[in-house]
Design a protein around this motif. Structure first.
Motif, PDB file in Angstrom:
ATOM      1  N   CYS A  35      20.142  97.453 -42.841  1.00 40.41           N
ATOM      2  CA  CYS A  35      20.079  98.882 -42.455  1.00 40.41           C
ATOM      3  C   CYS A  35      19.558  99.081 -41.029  1.00 40.41           C
ATOM      4  CB  CYS A  35      19.217  99.679 -43.438  1.00 40.41           C
ATOM      5  SG  CYS A  35      19.807  99.604 -45.122  1.00 40.41           S
ATOM      6  N   ASN A  36      19.659  98.042 -40.238  1.00 38.47           N
ATOM      7  CA  ASN A  36      19.202  98.082 -38.829  1.00 38.47           C
ATOM      8  C   ASN A  36      17.730  98.469 -38.701  1.00 38.47           C
ATOM      9  OD1 ASN A  36      19.721  97.627 -36.097  1.00 38.47           O
ATOM     10  ND2 ASN A  36      20.175  99.779 -35.695  1.00 38.47           N
ATOM     11  N   VAL A  37      16.902  98.035 -39.694  1.00 42.44           N
ATOM     12  CA  VAL A  37      15.484  98.430 -39.627  1.00 42.44           C
ATOM     13  C   VAL A  37      14.688  97.658 -38.568  1.00 42.44           C
ATOM     14  CG1 VAL A  37      15.337  99.317 -41.983  1.00 42.44           C
ATOM     15  CG2 VAL A  37      14.824  96.910 -41.541  1.00 42.44           C
ATOM     16  N   GLN A  38      15.220  96.489 -38.153  1.00 43.45           N
ATOM     17  CA  GLN A  38      14.584  95.696 -37.077  1.00 43.45           C
ATOM     18  C   GLN A  38      13.086  95.528 -37.340  1.00 43.45           C
ATOM     19  OE1 GLN A  38      16.129  97.222 -33.130  1.00 43.45           O
ATOM     20  NE2 GLN A  38      17.223  98.664 -34.457  1.00 43.45           N
ATOM     21  N   PRO A  39      12.738  94.813 -38.420  1.00 43.53           N
ATOM     22  CA  PRO A  39      11.332  94.783 -38.834  1.00 43.53           C
ATOM     23  C   PRO A  39      10.419  93.877 -37.996  1.00 43.53           C
ATOM     24  CG  PRO A  39      12.636  93.391 -40.277  1.00 43.53           C
ATOM     25  CD  PRO A  39      13.606  94.041 -39.331  1.00 43.53           C
ATOM     26  N   GLY A 129       3.506  94.728 -43.468  1.00 47.68           N
ATOM     27  CA  GLY A 129       3.076  94.207 -44.760  1.00 47.68           C
ATOM     28  C   GLY A 129       3.927  94.646 -45.941  1.00 47.68           C
ATOM     29  N   TRP A 130       4.617  95.792 -45.831  1.00 47.22           N
ATOM     30  CA  TRP A 130       5.438  96.254 -46.953  1.00 47.22           C
ATOM     31  C   TRP A 130       6.724  95.442 -47.082  1.00 47.22           C
ATOM     32  CZ3 TRP A 130      10.221  97.450 -45.307  1.00 47.22           C
ATOM     33  CH2 TRP A 130      10.365  97.901 -43.989  1.00 47.22           C
ATOM     34  N   CYS A 131       7.030  94.639 -46.092  1.00 44.79           N
ATOM     35  CA  CYS A 131       8.316  93.906 -46.092  1.00 44.79           C
ATOM     36  C   CYS A 131       8.377  92.859 -47.196  1.00 44.79           C
ATOM     37  CB  CYS A 131       8.517  93.199 -44.757  1.00 44.79           C
ATOM     38  SG  CYS A 131       8.912  94.300 -43.400  1.00 44.79           S
ATOM     39  N   GLY A 132       9.580  92.581 -47.645  1.00 45.71           N
ATOM     40  CA  GLY A 132       9.810  91.538 -48.634  1.00 45.71           C
ATOM     41  C   GLY A 132      10.700  90.443 -48.057  1.00 45.71           C
ATOM     42  N   MET A 133      11.323  89.707 -48.984  1.00 49.16           N
ATOM     43  CA  MET A 133      12.135  88.568 -48.551  1.00 49.16           C
ATOM     44  C   MET A 133      13.316  88.996 -47.682  1.00 49.16           C
ATOM     45  SD  MET A 133      12.024  86.244 -51.971  1.00 49.16           S
ATOM     46  CE  MET A 133      13.172  85.022 -51.407  1.00 49.16           C
ATOM     47  N   ARG A 134      13.877  90.178 -47.969  1.00 45.47           N
ATOM     48  CA  ARG A 134      15.034  90.616 -47.173  1.00 45.47           C
ATOM     49  C   ARG A 134      14.647  90.823 -45.704  1.00 45.47           C
ATOM     50  NH1 ARG A 134      19.185  91.915 -50.607  1.00 45.47           N
ATOM     51  NH2 ARG A 134      18.482  92.156 -52.734  1.00 45.47           N
ATOM     52  N   GLU A 135      13.493  91.420 -45.508  1.00 40.25           N
ATOM     53  CA  GLU A 135      13.072  91.688 -44.134  1.00 40.25           C
ATOM     54  C   GLU A 135      12.616  90.388 -43.448  1.00 40.25           C
ATOM     55  OE1 GLU A 135      12.012  93.555 -46.804  1.00 40.25           O
ATOM     56  OE2 GLU A 135      13.490  95.127 -46.402  1.00 40.25           O
ATOM     57  N   ALA A 136      12.070  89.463 -44.268  1.00 41.98           N
ATOM     58  CA  ALA A 136      11.709  88.161 -43.695  1.00 41.98           C
ATOM     59  C   ALA A 136      12.983  87.462 -43.210  1.00 41.98           C
ATOM     60  CB  ALA A 136      10.979  87.304 -44.731  1.00 41.98           C
ATOM     61  N   ALA A 137      14.083  87.645 -43.985  1.00 42.02           N
ATOM     62  CA  ALA A 137      15.364  87.066 -43.563  1.00 42.02           C
ATOM     63  C   ALA A 137      15.818  87.705 -42.248  1.00 42.02           C
ATOM     64  CB  ALA A 137      16.416  87.256 -44.648  1.00 42.02           C
ATOM     65  N   ASP A 138      15.622  89.021 -42.113  1.00 39.67           N
ATOM     66  CA  ASP A 138      15.954  89.697 -40.840  1.00 39.67           C
ATOM     67  C   ASP A 138      15.203  89.027 -39.680  1.00 39.67           C
ATOM     68  OD1 ASP A 138      17.458  91.590 -42.242  1.00 39.67           O
ATOM     69  OD2 ASP A 138      15.862  93.097 -42.247  1.00 39.67           O
ATOM     70  N   CYS A 139      13.932  88.734 -39.931  1.00 39.69           N
ATOM     71  CA  CYS A 139      13.116  88.118 -38.868  1.00 39.69           C
ATOM     72  C   CYS A 139      13.630  86.706 -38.547  1.00 39.69           C
ATOM     73  CB  CYS A 139      11.642  88.081 -39.264  1.00 39.69           C
ATOM     74  SG  CYS A 139      10.923  89.744 -39.362  1.00 39.69           S
TER      75      CYS A 139
END
Ligand SMILES: Cc1cc2nc3c(=O)[nH]c(=O)nc-3n(C[C@H](O)[C@H](O)[C@H](O)COP(=O)(O)O)c2cc1C
Length: 215
Positions: A35-39, A129-139
């Motif tokens: 979703c283009n959140v760019q975490p 801190g609210w991020c999960g595995m999906r956002e870790a994958a983004d990183c």
């Protein structure tokens, strides 16, 4: 670029020019994300800031202190994953002449992580801190984009989970809120082509063993 990138663990001291740094980090911003959140949040240390941080990380590690990671460490790989981990370590130790049973030399070799393998710069990657595995994958996508942009500009790198071991030190030194979670760091700069560690090479599984095509 994909074939040219590899982990470099010995750097020359000369810094990357600021304009090149800006170009590289701007290119990495093009990484895709859910979703283009760019975490990702990125802090780059150079010069005195890198020296101070390295000093503190080495001091903590030498004291044998327990790690304080924001994200739980993977304690032990098993089975085929463990074999690959061992192969990568063997390649590095063979290149640097560290004997398997020489625990002092192995520790000294590991400590080099905390000095960014003498690189003049290190980037630290955080996510909220609210991020999960999906956002870790983004990183992860961001990190590979960053390292490929570096490669394209003749800048070598090494991703380093070790740089997340003493996360409290990194938060303190960089003034990063504790609600941001440190994932890993990336040492970067110009390769010291004479450093023995840089002759180590890793291999990859054949594509058939990881990728299945369905029609
Ligand atoms: C997220 C991540 C963390 C890593 N942590 C370390 C580390 O702490 N120390 C290190 O020497 N290499 C580290 N590496 C580098 C890997 O060992 C290396 O990517 C792998 O062996 C494949 O070799 P290559 O990068 O040369 O292709 C890390 C790589 C990644 C992607």
């Amino acid at each position: 670029m994909l074939k040219e990138r590899r982990s470099v663990r010995g750097f020359r001291p000369n810094p990357v020019p600021e304009e090149t740094l800006r170009t590289i980090f701007s290119m990495a911003q093009l990484a895709p994300s859910n979703c283009n959140v760019q975490p990702w949040l990125v802090h780059v240390v150079s010069g005195n800031a890198a020296q101070r941080l390295g000093d503190q990380l080495v001091e903590r590690a030498r004291a044998g202190a327990a790690p304080t990671p924001d994200v739980p460490l993977t304690m032990a790989y098993e089975g085929e994953y463990r074999s690959r981990q061992i192969d990568a370590a063997k390649a590095l130790f063979a290149a640097t002449g560290v004997a398997r049973d020489d625990t002092d030399a192995r520790f000294a070799s590991f400590l080099r992580n905390y000095r960014f393998f003498d690189a003049p710069h290190a980037a630290f990657l955080f996510m909220p801190g609210w991020c999960g595995m999906r956002e870790a994958a983004d990183c992860g996508l961001y990190a590979q984009s960053l390292m490929l942009a570096m490669t394209a500009h003749g800048v070598a790198s090494c991703a380093q989970g070790a740089l997340s071991h003493y996360a409290d030190i990194v938060h303190d030194q960089l003034g990063v809120d504790v609600n941001m979670k440190l994932l890993f760091g990336i040492a970067f700069g110009y390769e010291d082509t004479t450093h023995p560690a840089n002759s180590a090479r890793t291999s990859r599984l054949p594509v058939e063993s990881t990728t299945h095509f369905h029609c």
